[in-house]
Design an enzyme around this catalytic site. Structure first.
Site, PDB file in Angstrom:
ATOM      1  N   GLN A  61     -15.048  -9.150   0.170  1.00  0.00           N
ATOM      2  CA  GLN A  61     -16.330  -8.797  -0.346  1.00  0.00           C
ATOM      3  C   GLN A  61     -16.280  -7.647  -1.234  1.00  0.00           C
ATOM      4  OE1 GLN A  61     -19.175  -8.524   2.980  1.00  0.00           O
ATOM      5  NE2 GLN A  61     -19.080 -10.369   3.127  1.00  0.00           N
ATOM      6  N   GLY A  62     -15.992  -6.450  -0.601  1.00  0.00           N
ATOM      7  CA  GLY A  62     -16.275  -5.265  -1.188  1.00  0.00           C
ATOM      8  C   GLY A  62     -15.562  -5.048  -2.635  1.00  0.00           C
ATOM      9  N   GLU A 130     -16.687   3.471  -1.029  1.00  0.00           N
ATOM     10  CA  GLU A 130     -16.590   2.926   0.501  1.00  0.00           C
ATOM     11  C   GLU A 130     -16.025   3.984   1.135  1.00  0.00           C
ATOM     12  OE1 GLU A 130     -14.403  -0.850   0.295  1.00  0.00           O
ATOM     13  OE2 GLU A 130     -16.175  -1.854  -0.620  1.00  0.00           O
ATOM     14  N   HIS A 246     -12.483  -4.137  11.525  1.00  0.00           N
ATOM     15  CA  HIS A 246     -13.605  -3.909  10.601  1.00  0.00           C
ATOM     16  C   HIS A 246     -14.928  -3.332  11.229  1.00  0.00           C
ATOM     17  CE1 HIS A 246     -16.469  -3.721   7.423  1.00  0.00           C
ATOM     18  NE2 HIS A 246     -15.702  -3.982   6.415  1.00  0.00           N
ATOM     19  N   ARG A 292     -12.260   3.971   8.349  1.00  0.00           N
ATOM     20  CA  ARG A 292     -12.540   2.574   8.965  1.00  0.00           C
ATOM     21  C   ARG A 292     -12.199   2.832  10.291  1.00  0.00           C
ATOM     22  NH1 ARG A 292     -10.971  -2.504   5.838  1.00  0.00           N
ATOM     23  NH2 ARG A 292     -12.822  -1.929   4.439  1.00  0.00           N
ATOM     24  N   HIS A 353      -9.603  -7.122  11.399  1.00  0.00           N
ATOM     25  CA  HIS A 353      -9.856  -7.678   9.850  1.00  0.00           C
ATOM     26  C   HIS A 353      -8.597  -7.571   8.988  1.00  0.00           C
ATOM     27  CE1 HIS A 353     -11.968  -7.369   5.843  1.00  0.00           C
ATOM     28  NE2 HIS A 353     -11.522  -6.172   5.843  1.00  0.00           N
ATOM     29  N   ARG A 388      -5.609   1.449   6.870  1.00  0.00           N
ATOM     30  CA  ARG A 388      -5.757   1.035   5.326  1.00  0.00           C
ATOM     31  C   ARG A 388      -6.988   1.716   4.892  1.00  0.00           C
ATOM     32  NH1 ARG A 388      -8.403  -3.022   2.656  1.00  0.00           N
ATOM     33  NH2 ARG A 388      -8.748  -4.223   4.518  1.00  0.00           N
ATOM     34  N   SER A 393      -6.513  -3.285  -0.498  1.00  0.00           N
ATOM     35  CA  SER A 393      -5.711  -4.516  -0.140  1.00  0.00           C
ATOM     36  C   SER A 393      -5.591  -5.335  -1.250  1.00  0.00           C
ATOM     37  CB  SER A 393      -6.306  -5.188   0.971  1.00  0.00           C
ATOM     38  OG  SER A 393      -7.637  -5.635   0.859  1.00  0.00           O
ATOM     39  N   LEU A 394      -6.807  -5.948  -2.001  1.00  0.00           N
ATOM     40  CA  LEU A 394      -6.560  -6.693  -3.246  1.00  0.00           C
ATOM     41  C   LEU A 394      -5.675  -6.037  -4.044  1.00  0.00           C
ATOM     42  CD1 LEU A 394     -10.120  -8.181  -3.461  1.00  0.00           C
ATOM     43  CD2 LEU A 394      -8.164  -9.135  -2.415  1.00  0.00           C
TER      44      LEU A 394
HETATM   45  C1  SIN Z   1     -15.421  -4.648   2.913  1.00  0.00           C
HETATM   46  O1  SIN Z   1     -15.960  -5.133   1.992  1.00  0.00           O
HETATM   47  O2  SIN Z   1     -15.863  -3.899   3.800  1.00  0.00           O
HETATM   48  C2  SIN Z   1     -13.921  -4.898   2.972  1.00  0.00           C
HETATM   49  C3  SIN Z   1     -13.253  -4.484   2.020  1.00  0.00           C
HETATM   50  C4  SIN Z   1     -11.727  -4.125   2.532  1.00  0.00           C
HETATM   51  O3  SIN Z   1     -11.349  -4.627   3.505  1.00  0.00           O
HETATM   52  O4  SIN Z   1     -11.103  -3.248   1.953  1.00  0.00           O
END
Ligand code: SIN
Length: 534
Positions: A61-62, A130, A246, A292, A353, A388, A393-394
């Site tokens: 999503q993020g 974030e 997560h 996180r 996650h 992480r 990640s993407l």
């Molecule tokens: C999120 O949108 O919280 C996940 C993003 C991520 O895992 O880097």
């Protein structure tokens, strides 16, 4: 560790054989972008277990972290990544990630990917915040960034004549001789047959193994096969004990896997316990925007303290119109479950996650097996260390997928196809039923969830190991007759490696927290744990 070399007995001379220059396992962002980064003169087969659009990347999503702001820099992105990684990142590899980020974002924009624009200056991309990022650097497409990127990349790959996407193909094992990979052994669900896909270059982008846990944000396809078949073939696995939970996953009786993006906290949401009190500042100075692992652990401890099953995310200070536009997927999903996030607190709890560990690779995606490469969540190249950083990640899939693409020429250099014969014959007991396999998968996942989760200790880890050993005793050299057998055999192997690594690491660092060794121990443990079968 005693495991059979291959999941099934076979002789490639008796199987249908396919050949392409490159085989890519997995159709998430890493797999598809890698295919687009390889010279189109090479034929490429993308093999995916499900339909092409089902992957972990699609659910992201993020967004994607990239230092585009004039006050930001790759150096600052590097610093934040190293801080989140708790001393275990490979700094040289992180430097590659942050320095090559912007160029790869430019490339995917050329493929038609559209990110949200800065409302005050439409010539710029909007930059979100974030956890553990020292500045705003997350580019996004609403709250469905993974879907936007994957849709556009898949559309481009589909148009390329040299790229063929094969759906419902399960890769069972790598065909490896003398430490050189020649292709993969697969089960083709379309006609229920085993096949050999030969290739000059095999790339694993099969994602992580979130489904070792009962509650995960990952789709069902994220089982441990990539790590397992690589390990059976002699590749190294690294950092397997580091599993990210997560902090904010929807806690609802009908859904415990839907992610409430960290971007919601980045936008000002706060966490509250069952009594409605904020608590994050009792655990970390960065509060809700702490790394996180810290937030997930704090929620876990807060729930233990209050005896609640979940905590709440509160973003009710933002108005409905704004939330509906900025987080349409989250807004509408919550509404489906009767939660209006502009008025109600969202019930959340941590869930598995992301796997920091995986197939050990170098800075070009190379593994220790010749002609076998890996990228994305399946790989472990030292980017994430023990934890992480959000939205890296993407980006990792893009940067290292592109690097493998650039390497492909060097590896393939127009060489003639080689298709040696592979034969494997082990004495095997008769297969278990599907019901037996499913029962053992559930038992394993329950043990992993209970004992190898956010907080671990020796007692629990040995309990989980006992469950693994009991199931393993029953599966060694069994005939594998169903998908569930394959999943079970792979999951048992990967669980054993995770647990052994977690037992070995007698300290707490990043996502690996041991209540019996609560301190970080740099003198003994500032190093990676690497596992290899032979
Ligand atoms: C999120 O949108 O919280 C996940 C993003 C991520 O895992 O880097």
């Amino acid at each position: 560790m005693d495991y059979s070399r291959y999941l099934i007995n076979f002789d490639t001379d008796k199987l249908e054989k396919c050949y392409s220059d490159v085989v890519i396992i997995g159709s998430g962002i890493a797999g598809v972008y890698t295919s687009l980064s390889i010279d189109p003169k090479y034929s490429i087969s993308i093999l995916t277990k499900e339909r092409v659009e089902i992957s972990n990347s699609v659910l992201a999503q993020g967004g994607i972290a990239v230092s585009l702001d004039k006050n930001d820099s790759p150096e600052s992105h590097l610093k934040d990544t190293l801080y989140a990684g708790a001393g275990l990142c490979n700094e040289d590899t992180v430097r590659v990630l942050v320095n090559e980020a912007a160029a790869n974002i430019g490339r995917i924009c050329d493929y038609g990917v559209e990110f949200d624009k800065n409302p005050n200056d439409k010539s710029e991309l909007a930059l979100g915040r974030e956890a553990a990022h020292s500045t705003n650097r997350i580019i996004h497409a609403g709250d469905a960034t993974g879907k936007e990127v994957c849709d556009k990349l898949i559309a481009n790959a589909t148009k390329r004549e040299n790229i063929k996407i094969h759906e419902q193909i399960w890769v069972l094992d790598l065909l490896v001789k003398d430490n050189t990979c020649y292709g993969v052994l697969v089960f083709d669900e379309n006609d229920n047959s085993y096949k050999a896909y030969y290739a000059g270059l095999v790339i694993c982008a099969s994602g992580g193994y979130g489904n070792l846990y009962k509650y995960t944000t990952n789709p069902d396809v994220a089982t441990g096969d990539g790590a397992a078949f690589s390990f059976r073939a002699g590749a190294e696995l690294m950092d397997m004990e580091f599993i990210q939970f997560h902090p904010t996953v929807l806690y609802h009786k009908e859904n415990r896997s839907f992610l409430i993006s960290e971007a919601v906290r980045g936008d000002g949401a706060v966490l509250r316990n069952g009594a409605g009190e904020r608590f994050m500042h009792n655990y970390h100075e960065l509060g809700e925007l702490a790394p996180r692992d810290v937030v997930a652990r704090s929620i876990f401890l807060e729930m233990q303290k209050t005896g609640d099953t979940n905590v709440f995310l509160d973003i009710t200070h933002k108005d409905r119109d704004y939330l509906e536009k900025r987080f349409p997927t989250i807004f509408n999903t919550c509404l489906k479950y009767g939660i209006d996030m502009s008025k109600d607190y969202i019930p959340v709890a941590p869930a598995e996650h992301y796997c920091m560990g995986g197939i050990r690779t170098g800075v070009y995606g190379n593994t220790t097996v010749k002609n076998f490469y890996a990228c994305g969540e399946a790989a472990c190249n030292g980017i994430h260390g023990a934890n992480r950083l959000a939205s890296n990640s993407l980006l990792e899939g893009l940067v290292f997928g592109n690097r493998i693409g650039r390497e492909a020429e060097e590896i393939l250099c127009d060489k003639e196809p080689e298709m040696p014969r592979f034969v494997y014959n082990a004495d095997r007991d008769k297969a278990r039923t599907v019901a037996e396999a499913k029962r053992d998968i559930t038992r394993l996942r329950e043990a992993m969830t209970k004992h190898v989760g956010i907080i671990r200790n020796a007692d629990g880890l040995y309990k989980a190991l006992k469950v693994v050993m009991e199931i393993k005793d029953k599966i060694i050299e069994r005939e594998n007759a169903s998908m569930y057998d394959f999943i079970l055999q792979n999951d048992v192997m990967v669980s054993e490696i995770i647990i052994m690594s977690a037992i070995e690491r007698r300290e707490s660092r990043g996502a690996h927290y041991r209540s019996d060794y609560p301190e970080k121990n740099d003198v003994r443990w500032k190093k990676n744990i690497v596992k290899k079968l032979y």
